[in-house]
Design a protein around this motif. Structure first.
Motif, PDB file in Angstrom:
ATOM      1  N   UNK A  44      -7.532 -14.833  -3.581  1.00  0.00           N
ATOM      2  CA  UNK A  44      -7.050 -13.793  -4.502  1.00  0.00           C
ATOM      3  C   UNK A  44      -7.753 -12.470  -4.251  1.00  0.00           C
ATOM      4  N   UNK A  45      -9.045 -12.516  -3.988  1.00  0.00           N
ATOM      5  CA  UNK A  45      -9.782 -11.293  -3.678  1.00  0.00           C
ATOM      6  C   UNK A  45      -9.235 -10.653  -2.402  1.00  0.00           C
ATOM      7  N   UNK A  46      -8.914 -11.469  -1.421  1.00  0.00           N
ATOM      8  CA  UNK A  46      -8.314 -10.955  -0.186  1.00  0.00           C
ATOM      9  C   UNK A  46      -6.996 -10.257  -0.490  1.00  0.00           C
ATOM     10  N   UNK A  47      -6.153 -10.887  -1.295  1.00  0.00           N
ATOM     11  CA  UNK A  47      -4.850 -10.286  -1.590  1.00  0.00           C
ATOM     12  C   UNK A  47      -5.004  -8.959  -2.311  1.00  0.00           C
ATOM     13  N   UNK A  48      -5.927  -8.868  -3.244  1.00  0.00           N
ATOM     14  CA  UNK A  48      -6.132  -7.608  -3.960  1.00  0.00           C
ATOM     15  C   UNK A  48      -6.592  -6.507  -3.004  1.00  0.00           C
ATOM     16  N   UNK A  49      -7.367  -6.868  -2.004  1.00  0.00           N
ATOM     17  CA  UNK A  49      -7.808  -5.867  -1.036  1.00  0.00           C
ATOM     18  C   UNK A  49      -6.699  -5.509  -0.046  1.00  0.00           C
ATOM     19  N   UNK A  50      -5.839  -6.451   0.268  1.00  0.00           N
ATOM     20  CA  UNK A  50      -4.660  -6.120   1.066  1.00  0.00           C
ATOM     21  C   UNK A  50      -3.805  -5.098   0.317  1.00  0.00           C
ATOM     22  N   UNK A  51      -3.712  -5.253  -0.992  1.00  0.00           N
ATOM     23  CA  UNK A  51      -2.960  -4.285  -1.803  1.00  0.00           C
ATOM     24  C   UNK A  51      -3.551  -2.888  -1.653  1.00  0.00           C
ATOM     25  N   UNK A  52      -4.877  -2.785  -1.613  1.00  0.00           N
ATOM     26  CA  UNK A  52      -5.526  -1.476  -1.441  1.00  0.00           C
ATOM     27  C   UNK A  52      -5.202  -0.871  -0.082  1.00  0.00           C
ATOM     28  N   UNK A  53      -5.187  -1.708   0.951  1.00  0.00           N
ATOM     29  CA  UNK A  53      -4.850  -1.220   2.289  1.00  0.00           C
ATOM     30  C   UNK A  53      -3.418  -0.708   2.342  1.00  0.00           C
ATOM     31  N   UNK A  54      -2.496  -1.481   1.780  1.00  0.00           N
ATOM     32  CA  UNK A  54      -1.096  -1.071   1.791  1.00  0.00           C
ATOM     33  C   UNK A  54      -0.879   0.207   0.980  1.00  0.00           C
ATOM     34  N   UNK A  55      -1.626   0.348  -0.118  1.00  0.00           N
ATOM     35  CA  UNK A  55      -1.520   1.558  -0.928  1.00  0.00           C
ATOM     36  C   UNK A  55      -2.021   2.775  -0.147  1.00  0.00           C
ATOM     37  N   UNK A  56      -3.043   2.575   0.670  1.00  0.00           N
ATOM     38  CA  UNK A  56      -3.561   3.665   1.493  1.00  0.00           C
ATOM     39  C   UNK A  56      -2.514   4.116   2.513  1.00  0.00           C
ATOM     40  N   UNK A  57      -1.861   3.160   3.156  1.00  0.00           N
ATOM     41  CA  UNK A  57      -0.791   3.519   4.093  1.00  0.00           C
ATOM     42  C   UNK A  57       0.315   4.283   3.397  1.00  0.00           C
ATOM     43  N   UNK A  58       0.683   3.847   2.196  1.00  0.00           N
ATOM     44  CA  UNK A  58       1.713   4.544   1.425  1.00  0.00           C
ATOM     45  C   UNK A  58       1.278   5.979   1.101  1.00  0.00           C
ATOM     46  N   UNK A  59       0.047   6.106   0.626  1.00  0.00           N
ATOM     47  CA  UNK A  59      -0.465   7.420   0.231  1.00  0.00           C
ATOM     48  C   UNK A  59      -0.427   8.409   1.386  1.00  0.00           C
ATOM     49  N   UNK A  60      -0.716   7.927   2.588  1.00  0.00           N
ATOM     50  CA  UNK A  60      -0.786   8.790   3.772  1.00  0.00           C
ATOM     51  C   UNK A  60       0.547   8.871   4.516  1.00  0.00           C
ATOM     52  N   UNK A  61       1.606   8.319   3.913  1.00  0.00           N
ATOM     53  CA  UNK A  61       2.942   8.304   4.531  1.00  0.00           C
ATOM     54  C   UNK A  61       2.932   7.642   5.897  1.00  0.00           C
ATOM     55  N   UNK A  62       2.188   6.561   6.005  1.00  0.00           N
ATOM     56  CA  UNK A  62       2.067   5.836   7.276  1.00  0.00           C
ATOM     57  C   UNK A  62       2.812   4.509   7.277  1.00  0.00           C
ATOM     58  N   UNK A  63       3.337   4.095   6.144  1.00  0.00           N
ATOM     59  CA  UNK A  63       3.934   2.761   6.040  1.00  0.00           C
ATOM     60  C   UNK A  63       5.059   2.559   7.047  1.00  0.00           C
ATOM     61  N   UNK A  64       5.930   3.536   7.186  1.00  0.00           N
ATOM     62  CA  UNK A  64       7.075   3.388   8.083  1.00  0.00           C
ATOM     63  C   UNK A  64       6.707   3.618   9.547  1.00  0.00           C
ATOM     64  N   UNK A  65       5.469   4.000   9.800  1.00  0.00           N
ATOM     65  CA  UNK A  65       5.021   4.218  11.176  1.00  0.00           C
ATOM     66  C   UNK A  65       3.904   3.241  11.568  1.00  0.00           C
ATOM     67  N   UNK A  66       3.787   2.150  10.807  1.00  0.00           N
ATOM     68  CA  UNK A  66       2.683   1.217  11.058  1.00  0.00           C
ATOM     69  C   UNK A  66       3.170  -0.220  11.111  1.00  0.00           C
ATOM     70  N   UNK A  67       2.752  -0.920  12.158  1.00  0.00           N
ATOM     71  CA  UNK A  67       2.916  -2.371  12.217  1.00  0.00           C
ATOM     72  C   UNK A  67       1.746  -2.993  11.465  1.00  0.00           C
ATOM     73  N   UNK A  68       2.046  -3.825  10.492  1.00  0.00           N
ATOM     74  CA  UNK A  68       1.014  -4.495   9.711  1.00  0.00           C
ATOM     75  C   UNK A  68       1.120  -5.995   9.962  1.00  0.00           C
ATOM     76  N   UNK A  69       0.003  -6.593  10.336  1.00  0.00           N
ATOM     77  CA  UNK A  69      -0.043  -8.021  10.656  1.00  0.00           C
ATOM     78  C   UNK A  69      -1.017  -8.697   9.714  1.00  0.00           C
ATOM     79  N   UNK A  70      -0.611  -9.826   9.166  1.00  0.00           N
ATOM     80  CA  UNK A  70      -1.540 -10.672   8.407  1.00  0.00           C
ATOM     81  C   UNK A  70      -1.575 -12.038   9.068  1.00  0.00           C
ATOM     82  N   UNK A  71      -2.771 -12.501   9.406  1.00  0.00           N
ATOM     83  CA  UNK A  71      -2.898 -13.776  10.110  1.00  0.00           C
ATOM     84  C   UNK A  71      -4.276 -14.365   9.846  1.00  0.00           C
TER      85      UNK A  71
END
Length: 491
Positions: free
Chosen positions: A289-316
């Motif tokens: 759960x702690x990992x997932x909450x931190x993944x949320x922070x990473x994704x929010x950062x990409x959104x904030x910087x308008x990078x979401x549509x220009x970024x490949x995101x991998x979870x493994x």
């Protein structure tokens, strides 16, 4: 069955004529890799399973993972992705290099990568990417923690890379990063006393990733965040330490092992006899759960910087954790909980959203697939398969649905060929085992003697022989494993 191994020559620009439409605008890459992670703890993987397989620890014993699930909803979830060797070092060696573990210098834990290995990060660095890494590396020998290994393997900013350990608390002082907990001798320890949202390992490492992304948001970047959790010791900061304390968690159905259990699955040492511990599982859930909450922070950062549509995101992850399935903890064998790992990829404009790929893939396939998605050259030494078309188009017609696993040893004592449905395990210590994952998802029955599966055994045996020859696997050049495998070949 065709050969599984496809060696790649260095690609010229012309090689990418059919897929180069996206190369004009380089995509960023963010890879989030956990350690010893059971795929059933993720909601998006539970959604791909029947209820009895999704809820092995009980109907209420689940972790909600909306952030990780959102990556799957924006891209593809691979339901049959395996650690090429289900132990930290060899699996990571294959992941970064696209080579089989015995060809990297790192076929077992704590053996360093060969100097000549060219990782996908090195390819991207040469192509002008800003590259960085934070977290566990485990590919530079026995050093522990060993911050910022001298050999960077393409990760130009590796200040926050440490070689080994599952530390729980970090800080930065004038001398750089360090483990913040020590024992009575002043040596780094796994204690997490006083760890909070700024010093706990998952949070601290995520902060380093966010800093890197912000610093390099104006240029193509590749950042690898390697989280040492949910690997043991099972401990996590407040409030995650008590979040699942009152959850009803039971042993998996397979906890009471069958008398016909394979010899390669027998535990040794501290794993020989395992008692179920619900409290430990509640802490494992808390780490996830702690990992997932931190993944949320990473994704929010990409959104904030308008990078979401220009970024490949991998979870493994590097490998799984049996979490009491088959009466075992941890990894090291070819059971699903040990060897099957999450692989979720969001690649806007390349991979359709809400996609699912069921064909068998392995960590050895990741590097060539990522580089081809990015339109970058694939080193000639790569042995893994390029699955980019499979992920982008779902075209399985030309895909050989089998991947190969081997024990974490220089000369492995078992090898396996795995498809989406079948798993053939050939071991020096036992008769061959064939699992039909469709009719026996719990992997309790040896279907090797089933006459209906004779052609499957023969096809997977042929594939293993081809793999052994083309990858020069020392386990299959001579000795008892080679003899056992050859006895399975069709006349």
């Amino acid at each position: 069955m065709r050969s599984i191994l496809i060696r790649f020559a260095l690609f010229s620009c012309a090689c990418f004529a059919s897929v180069n439409v996206w190369a004009a605008t380089p995509m960023n890459v963010l890879i989030i890799q956990t350690d010893e992670h059971n795929f059933r703890t993720l909601g998006c993987y539970r959604d791909t399973l029947d209820e009895d397989q999704a809820l092995v620890w009980g109907k209420d014993a689940i972790v909600e993972t909306p952030a990780i699930d959102s990556i799957a909803s924006r891209g593809v979830i691979c339901t049959s992705f395996y650690a090429t060797s289900p132990v930290c070092t060899p699996s990571r060696a294959s992941f970064f290099s696209g080579r089989f573990p015995h060809n990297t210098g790192s076929p077992q834990n704590d053996l360093p990568l060969n100097n000549d290995v060219v990782t996908f990060a090195e390819v991207l660095r040469r192509e002008g990417y800003a590259t960085g890494y934070a977290g566990k590396w485990h590919l530079d020998g026995p050093g522990k923690p060993q911050w910022a290994p001298e050999r960077q393997f393409g990760f130009a900013d590796n200040r926050f890379m440490f070689n080994r350990g599952h530390w729980k608390k970090f800080l930065i002082d004038v001398d750089g990063p360090k483990v913040a907990s020590t024992n009575r001798k002043g040596e780094p320890s796994y204690d997490l006393k006083g760890a909070d949202e700024t010093t706990f390992s998952t949070d601290w490492l995520t902060n380093r990733a966010i800093e890197f992304i912000r610093e390099h948001s104006d240029k193509p970047f590749c950042f690898h965040l390697s989280l040492p959790d949910p690997h043991g010791p099972n401990s996590v900061r407040h409030p995650y330490d008590s979040m699942y304390r009152d959850t009803a968690i039971r042993p998996p159905m397979t906890f009471a092992m069958s008398k016909e259990n394979p010899k390669w699955a027998t535990g040794k040492g501290k794993n020989a006899t395992v008692k179920f511990n619900a409290a430990q599982m509640s802490l494992y859930f808390g780490m996830v759960k702690c990992i997932d909450d931190n993944v949320a922070r990473l994704l929010a950062t990409l959104d904030e910087l308008d990078l979401t549509e220009r970024s490949i995101v991998v979870f493994t992850s590097d490998h799984g954790d049996l979490c009491y399935e088959h009466g075992r903890l941890n990894k090291g064998n070819p059971y699903e909980g040990s060897a099957k790992i999450p692989m979720i990829i969001a690649a806007p404009g390349l991979i359709p959203s809400s996609s699912r790929v069921d064909q068998a893939l392995g960590t050895v396939d990741f590097a060539p697939t990522l580089l081809t998605l990015l339109g970058k050259p694939v080193p000639a030494e790569v042995e893994g398969r390029d699955a980019s078309r499979l992920l982008m188009e779902g075209d399985a017609k030309s895909w050989d649905d089998v991947t190969f696993l081997r024990a974490a040893q220089a000369k492995a004592n078992w090898v396996a060929a795995v498809s989406d449905r079948f798993k053939l395990v050939v071991s020096v210590s036992d008769v061959p085992w064939l699992f039909d994952l469709q009719s026996d998802p719990d992997e309790l029955v040896n279907a090797f003697g089933n006459p209906d599966h004779r052609e499957v055994v023969e096809a997977l045996s042929v594939a293993l022989v081809e793999y052994g020859g083309q990858s020069n696997d020392p386990s299959l050049r001579a000795g008892p494993l080679k003899t056992k495998l050859e006895a399975l070949l069709p006349n």
